[in-house]
Write a protein that holds these residues in place. Structure first.
Motif, PDB file in Angstrom:
ATOM      1  N   SER B 276       0.824  -1.209   0.000  1.00 25.54           N
ATOM      2  CA  SER B 276       0.000   0.000   0.000  1.00 25.54           C
ATOM      3  C   SER B 276       0.857   1.257   0.000  1.00 25.54           C
ATOM      4  O   SER B 276       0.363   2.356  -0.169  1.00 25.54           O
ATOM      5  N   HIS B 277       2.181   1.082   0.164  1.00 23.40           N
ATOM      6  CA  HIS B 277       3.045   2.253   0.129  1.00 23.40           C
ATOM      7  C   HIS B 277       3.591   2.495  -1.260  1.00 23.40           C
ATOM      8  O   HIS B 277       3.715   3.632  -1.692  1.00 23.40           O
ATOM      9  N   CYS B 278       3.968   1.408  -1.959  1.00 24.84           N
ATOM     10  CA  CYS B 278       4.508   1.579  -3.306  1.00 24.84           C
ATOM     11  C   CYS B 278       4.432   0.253  -4.046  1.00 24.84           C
ATOM     12  O   CYS B 278       4.011  -0.758  -3.489  1.00 24.84           O
ATOM     13  N   ASP B 279       4.830   0.274  -5.328  1.00 21.80           N
ATOM     14  CA  ASP B 279       4.715  -0.924  -6.160  1.00 21.80           C
ATOM     15  C   ASP B 279       6.011  -1.698  -6.240  1.00 21.80           C
ATOM     16  O   ASP B 279       6.229  -2.428  -7.208  1.00 21.80           O
ATOM     17  N   PHE B 280       6.881  -1.550  -5.250  1.00 19.00           N
ATOM     18  CA  PHE B 280       8.176  -2.228  -5.333  1.00 19.00           C
ATOM     19  C   PHE B 280       8.012  -3.739  -5.427  1.00 19.00           C
ATOM     20  O   PHE B 280       8.691  -4.405  -6.216  1.00 19.00           O
ATOM     21  N   VAL B 281       7.098  -4.275  -4.602  1.00 20.07           N
ATOM     22  CA  VAL B 281       6.929  -5.734  -4.595  1.00 20.07           C
ATOM     23  C   VAL B 281       6.475  -6.214  -5.969  1.00 20.07           C
ATOM     24  O   VAL B 281       6.964  -7.225  -6.483  1.00 20.07           O
ATOM     25  N   LYS B 282       5.560  -5.453  -6.583  1.00 18.16           N
ATOM     26  CA  LYS B 282       5.079  -5.845  -7.910  1.00 18.16           C
ATOM     27  C   LYS B 282       6.234  -5.849  -8.901  1.00 18.16           C
ATOM     28  O   LYS B 282       6.356  -6.741  -9.740  1.00 18.16           O
ATOM     29  N   LEU B 283       7.085  -4.797  -8.794  1.00 17.24           N
ATOM     30  CA  LEU B 283       8.222  -4.732  -9.720  1.00 17.24           C
ATOM     31  C   LEU B 283       9.131  -5.923  -9.535  1.00 17.24           C
ATOM     32  O   LEU B 283       9.561  -6.569 -10.502  1.00 17.24           O
ATOM     33  N   ARG B 284       9.401  -6.238  -8.279  1.00 20.58           N
ATOM     34  CA  ARG B 284      10.321  -7.351  -8.028  1.00 20.58           C
ATOM     35  C   ARG B 284       9.741  -8.650  -8.549  1.00 20.58           C
ATOM     36  O   ARG B 284      10.419  -9.440  -9.202  1.00 20.58           O
ATOM     37  N   ASN B 285       8.459  -8.858  -8.286  1.00 18.18           N
ATOM     38  CA  ASN B 285       7.835 -10.085  -8.774  1.00 18.18           C
ATOM     39  C   ASN B 285       7.876 -10.150 -10.277  1.00 18.18           C
ATOM     40  O   ASN B 285       8.223 -11.171 -10.859  1.00 18.18           O
ATOM     41  N   MET B 286       7.537  -9.028 -10.878  1.00 18.41           N
ATOM     42  CA  MET B 286       7.482  -9.025 -12.333  1.00 18.41           C
ATOM     43  C   MET B 286       8.864  -9.284 -12.914  1.00 18.41           C
ATOM     44  O   MET B 286       9.068 -10.139 -13.747  1.00 18.41           O
ATOM     45  N   LEU B 287       9.818  -8.535 -12.406  1.00 15.44           N
ATOM     46  CA  LEU B 287      11.141  -8.576 -13.015  1.00 15.44           C
ATOM     47  C   LEU B 287      11.837  -9.896 -12.749  1.00 15.44           C
ATOM     48  O   LEU B 287      12.490 -10.455 -13.619  1.00 15.44           O
ATOM     49  N   ILE B 288      11.738 -10.377 -11.538  1.00 13.89           N
ATOM     50  CA  ILE B 288      12.541 -11.535 -11.169  1.00 13.89           C
ATOM     51  C   ILE B 288      11.717 -12.798 -11.118  1.00 13.89           C
ATOM     52  O   ILE B 288      12.098 -13.817 -11.653  1.00 13.89           O
ATOM     53  N   ARG B 289      10.567 -12.721 -10.492  1.00 16.81           N
ATOM     54  CA  ARG B 289       9.887 -13.972 -10.191  1.00 16.81           C
ATOM     55  C   ARG B 289       9.014 -14.477 -11.319  1.00 16.81           C
ATOM     56  O   ARG B 289       8.803 -15.660 -11.444  1.00 16.81           O
ATOM     57  N   SER B 290       8.454 -13.635 -12.135  1.00 17.79           N
ATOM     58  CA  SER B 290       7.585 -14.206 -13.155  1.00 17.79           C
ATOM     59  C   SER B 290       7.971 -13.887 -14.582  1.00 17.79           C
ATOM     60  O   SER B 290       7.800 -14.715 -15.449  1.00 17.79           O
ATOM     61  N   HIS B 291       8.517 -12.705 -14.819  1.00 15.54           N
ATOM     62  CA  HIS B 291       8.689 -12.350 -16.212  1.00 15.54           C
ATOM     63  C   HIS B 291      10.129 -12.264 -16.679  1.00 15.54           C
ATOM     64  O   HIS B 291      10.376 -11.790 -17.772  1.00 15.54           O
ATOM     65  N   MET B 292      11.054 -12.716 -15.892  1.00 12.81           N
ATOM     66  CA  MET B 292      12.452 -12.567 -16.302  1.00 12.81           C
ATOM     67  C   MET B 292      12.691 -13.314 -17.600  1.00 12.81           C
ATOM     68  O   MET B 292      13.308 -12.793 -18.528  1.00 12.81           O
ATOM     69  N   HIS B 293      12.185 -14.548 -17.656  1.00 14.12           N
ATOM     70  CA  HIS B 293      12.456 -15.305 -18.870  1.00 14.12           C
ATOM     71  C   HIS B 293      11.724 -14.745 -20.067  1.00 14.12           C
ATOM     72  O   HIS B 293      12.228 -14.768 -21.184  1.00 14.12           O
ATOM     73  N   ASP B 294      10.528 -14.189 -19.813  1.00 12.23           N
ATOM     74  CA  ASP B 294       9.792 -13.613 -20.923  1.00 12.23           C
ATOM     75  C   ASP B 294      10.538 -12.421 -21.489  1.00 12.23           C
ATOM     76  O   ASP B 294      10.588 -12.202 -22.706  1.00 12.23           O
ATOM     77  N   LEU B 295      11.155 -11.637 -20.593  1.00 12.18           N
ATOM     78  CA  LEU B 295      11.939 -10.494 -21.072  1.00 12.18           C
ATOM     79  C   LEU B 295      13.069 -10.974 -21.965  1.00 12.18           C
ATOM     80  O   LEU B 295      13.329 -10.409 -23.030  1.00 12.18           O
ATOM     81  N   LYS B 296      13.723 -12.045 -21.541  1.00 16.09           N
ATOM     82  CA  LYS B 296      14.816 -12.572 -22.353  1.00 16.09           C
ATOM     83  C   LYS B 296      14.288 -13.058 -23.694  1.00 16.09           C
ATOM     84  O   LYS B 296      14.890 -12.811 -24.741  1.00 16.09           O
ATOM     85  N   ASP B 297      13.133 -13.742 -23.667  1.00 15.87           N
ATOM     86  CA  ASP B 297      12.579 -14.262 -24.921  1.00 15.87           C
ATOM     87  C   ASP B 297      12.231 -13.141 -25.875  1.00 15.87           C
ATOM     88  O   ASP B 297      12.520 -13.216 -27.070  1.00 15.87           O
ATOM     89  N   VAL B 298      11.596 -12.081 -25.346  1.00 12.76           N
ATOM     90  CA  VAL B 298      11.227 -10.988 -26.240  1.00 12.76           C
ATOM     91  C   VAL B 298      12.483 -10.356 -26.824  1.00 12.76           C
ATOM     92  O   VAL B 298      12.532 -10.007 -28.004  1.00 12.76           O
ATOM     93  N   THR B 299      13.521 -10.240 -26.005  1.00 18.03           N
ATOM     94  CA  THR B 299      14.763  -9.674 -26.526  1.00 18.03           C
ATOM     95  C   THR B 299      15.298 -10.528 -27.660  1.00 18.03           C
ATOM     96  O   THR B 299      15.665 -10.024 -28.717  1.00 18.03           O
ATOM     97  N   CYS B 300      15.332 -11.862 -27.446  1.00 20.83           N
ATOM     98  CA  CYS B 300      15.859 -12.750 -28.488  1.00 20.83           C
ATOM     99  C   CYS B 300      14.961 -12.758 -29.709  1.00 20.83           C
ATOM    100  O   CYS B 300      15.427 -12.643 -30.848  1.00 20.83           O
TER     101      CYS B 300
END
Lengths: 416, 372
Positions: B276-300
């Motif tokens: 409720s203070h900020c979206d840091f947790v969402k960023l961390r989840n997105m970046l590391i926990r769920s979408h890291m591989h997707d980011l790599k795939d889109v890059t490739c």
């Protein structure tokens, strides 16, 4: 103390101790005038801080970030508190710090300040002038809003403040200070002040020569730049409505000295030193401008022999010089004109001669061709004549031979 | 919290019925095998952070990966920054968690947007990204491809200052220069200077401006319909929150009996990991926990392929221009000496053409003269 005036003691009450009161009454009747310039990036909180400082709601427009150049917007308001009237002008920068190339940004601000000085100077130099009715638009205080990055000043801030420190009283403030924690704020302030000092930027120092205010002013000089938070919204704390900003983790109260330096800014800017700011503007910044401007025009206080020269003499000398200059220029231009005309004439004559020559040549060629053609025609006609003669001759012969043949045939036929 | 392993291996219980035994082949264990191999191989990820000085980039990176990457950093003074050019600095760390190794590279861009004249300040950054693509292209086309190092930038976090009303010209220009080369994830930095209402207004503004200027930021992939409800809900929330408003902190404070990462103010404590203070947790989840591989795939699959196609197209058009045979193996663009000879050849060709023209003209004139 004047040497010719000897101090005298009074044996009774005369009454001239009311002079300050008379002065105060007079100025209260006239009303006061104060002009603030706020420089800062778009959205940094300039308008909100002004609203909070003066406890009112000035009309504010939200500016866009895509202004192509820096502009200044000035608005004048009439305020009244007790029986004191204040004509307040707030000048805001529009689009400051938004452009990709900010090298020209400071120039617009400097030009604005100079324009105000210039119009005052013009009024002063008028023959029929009314200075006490004149609406003084010179900037008395400049609040420079520093973005709370927590590291140091931005390069644009440094460049701009360097250009402005000799023209206006600069009071730097850290805007949106509720994003910096106490320890970071302390380091940030020290860094900013050290950068200003090492680059030779002269910000406004609260005056310490008057005993009544010297103590508080000295203390405040050490707290610069003020870390401020502005708010036009009110939140209920305890049983009072105070100006504050409500966050999920707490409430920042604008007037709580523990939270930010807003109260200090208000006190220094408005309550204690407003008159000093006006005085400094007039005696220091304006005088500097005036001196530079007049020196540019060629006026000096003493001529080369170190004798005092009056404005009149200098003015006359300048005028003379100017007229002489003008005459010389005219002469030059006239000569240049005559020379150009001569050159053009010779050019045209040359061209004419050339054309004439060409014309003659063409005529000659033409007549040559013509005579050749005539010859050819004549030879052709001769040939035709000979041919027709030959033709006639052959026809004749043919006719004769035909007749002979015809006669022979007749003879043959008859013979048969 | 959903676990990383979302697939379920279905090894059916051996029953006495022969029909079921016949149906069981065993390739349902493939995901497990992939998992094992990937853990053995290890992962790599390159993250770029860009934004003006003082936006909290280093603090956020430290908070995200719970390390201190910037121990001996020296910050420039403002007079040194007046004419500063953008540098590219890489930090590489190897971190490990539960047996999974990650080689993390953070590409920092100090000096961006700090000078007084910021025209084309993103050029060093786009050049760097192109260089990494070119390097990978060369490696991929080489003979020995065993140990290709993937240094391509997988994600670029762009920090938007919260002090304004929306995007500024430098933000728009930067994102437009980069959106077709790298996954751009815009963030609102230092979000503890905005009240919840202000955050909402700013996010709406930024979203609207991103659309108006045609900036293609990284889009989260759509959920598969057979994902569980919790995941779908999280994904939906994530999409609505863009751009994420983040706060970072290097310090630990004590609040409500716990020690958490946060910022201490006289009026309260901001907790970095409090949703409720900020979206840091969402960023961390997105970046590391769920979408890291997707980011790599889109890059490739998207950005690198675009670069490669463009590169090859440029090269083949150059080859046909020089009238040389098309070679099956892509030849990398040749260096300058050949460009010189090309130019000379072109010049000579033009001269010849001109002389031919003059010759024709003269012949024509003679012919006409003859007729006369």
């Amino acid at each position: 103390m004047d040497k010719n005036a000897r101090p005298l003691s009074l044996s009774g009450h005369v009454g001239f101790d009311s002079l300050p009161h008379q002065l105060v009454n007079k100025s209260t009747c006239q009303g006061f005038c104060f002009n603030i310039l706020c420089i800062g990036e778009t959205g940094i909180g300039k308008s909100t801080l002004m609203d909070t400082l003066f406890n009112t709601n000035f009309e504010n427009f939200e500016s866009s970030h895509f202004e192509p150049k820096v502009k200044l917007r000035a608005q004048t308001y009439d305020l009244q508190e007790s029986n004191v009237r204040l004509k307040l002008t707030i000048v805001n920068t529009v689009g400051f710090g938004d452009q990709m190339n900010k090298q020209e940004s400071y120039q617009h601000v400097v030009d604005y300040i100079d324009t105000q000085f210039e119009s005052y100077l013009q009024e002063e130099l008028k023959i029929k002038r009314s200075l006490h009715n004149y609406h003084d638009s010179r900037i008395h205080a400049c609040l420079y809003f520093i973005a709370p990055s927590g590291h140091s000043l931005k390069s644009l801030d440094l460049v701009t403040m360097k250009k402005l420190d000799s023209k206006v009283n600069i009071i730097p403030v850290i805007a949106k200070a509720d994003t910096i924690s106490k320890s970071e704020l302390h380091k940030f302030k020290i860094k900013i002040m050290s950068e200003l000092v090492s680059n030779g930027v002269q910000i406004y120092q609260f005056p310490t020569d008057d005993e009544t205010v010297s103590k508080i002013n000295t203390a405040m000089n050490g707290i610069l730049p003020f870390a401020v938070v502005g708010s036009s919204e009110e939140v209920k704390i305890g049983n009072k409505m105070v100006k504050a900003r409500q966050y999920p983790w707490g409430v920042v109260q604008v007037e709580n000295e523990n939270h930010c330096d807003f109260v200090k800014l208000r006190e220094m800017l408005i309550c204690v030193n407003m008159e000093d700011l006006r005085e400094q503007t007039h005696t220091r910044h304006y005088e500097l401008y005036r001196r530079c401007k007049l020196e540019e025009m060629g006026f000096t206080d003493t001529n080369p022999e170190s004798k005092p020269v009056s404005l009149q003499e200098t003015y006359e000398a300048k005028r003379h010089e100017f007229l002489g200059d003008l005459q010389r220029r005219e002469e030059e231009m006239r000569q240049m004109f005559v020379q150009r005309v001569k050159e053009k004439e010779t050019e045209l004559k040359e061209a004419e001669r050339e054309l004439q020559g060409k014309f003659e040549q063409l005529k000659r060629l033409h007549s040559e061709e013509k005579s050749k053609l005539d010859e050819k025609r004549r030879s052709l006609e001769d040939e035709i004549n000979t041919f027709s003669k030959k033709k006639a001759a052959t026809e004749l012969l043919q006719g004769q031979s035909f007749n002979t043949n015809a006669n022979l045939k007749k003879d043959k036929d008859r013979k048969k | 919290m959903t676990t990383n392993i979302r697939y379920k291996s279905r090894i059916p219980i051996k029953s006495d019925e022969t029909t079921e035994e016949k149906q069981y082949v065993g390739f349902a264990t493939l995901p497990n095998q992939v998992h094992r191999k990937s853990v053995k191989k290890g992962f790599d990820f390159t993250l770029m952070v860009a934004g003006e000085s003082g936006m909290g980039k280093s603090t956020l990176v430290n908070s995200l990966f719970l390390t201190d990457l910037y121990k001996d950093r020296k910050l420039l003074n403002s007079e040194e920054r007046i004419n500063q050019t953008v540098e590219i600095i890489k930090h590489t760390v190897d971190i490990e968690e539960k047996g999974v190794k990650l080689k993390l590279t953070i590409v920092d861009t100090p000096g961006f947007g700090d000078a007084v004249n910021n025209n084309e300040c993103w050029k060093p950054i786009t050049d760097y990204i192109d260089q990494q693509f070119e390097q990978y292209f060369r490696d991929e086309s080489g003979l020995n491809r065993k140990n290709i190092q993937d240094n391509r930038v997988h994600c670029c976090l762009y920090f938007i200052p919260p002090f304004g009303h929306g995007l500024r010209p430098v933000d728009v220009e930067f994102m437009k220069a980069l959106h077709e080369k790298v996954n751009v994830v815009p963030l609102i930095a230092k979000a503890d200077c905005l009240t919840p209402n202000e955050i909402k207004k700013l996010k709406d503004r930024v979203r609207e401006e991103i659309e108006r200027f045609g900036i293609k930021v990284y889009q989260f992939p759509e959920c598969d319909s057979d994902e569980d409800e919790e995941f779908k809900q999280l994904d939906k929330e994530l999409k609505e929150c863009c751009p994420l408003a983040v706060i970072g902190s290097n310090t630990v404070v004590e609040t409500r009996g716990q020690r958490v990462r946060g910022r201490l103010y006289p009026w309260g404590i901001v907790e970095v990991e409090n949703q409720s203070h900020c979206d840091f947790v969402k960023l961390r989840n997105m970046l590391i926990r769920s979408h890291m591989h997707d980011l790599k795939d889109v890059t490739c699959d998207v950005h690198y392929e675009n670069y490669r196609a463009q590169c090859i197209q440029d090269m083949t058009s150059k080859l046909t221009q020089d009238n040389r045979m098309e070679s099956p193996i892509p030849i990398l663009p040749l260096s300058t000496p050949d460009v010189e000879t090309d130019r000379l050849i072109k010049m000579k060709d033009e001269e010849l053409a001109r002389m031919q023209e003059m010759l024709n003209k003269m012949q024509q004139q003679i012919h006409d003269g003859k007729d006369q």
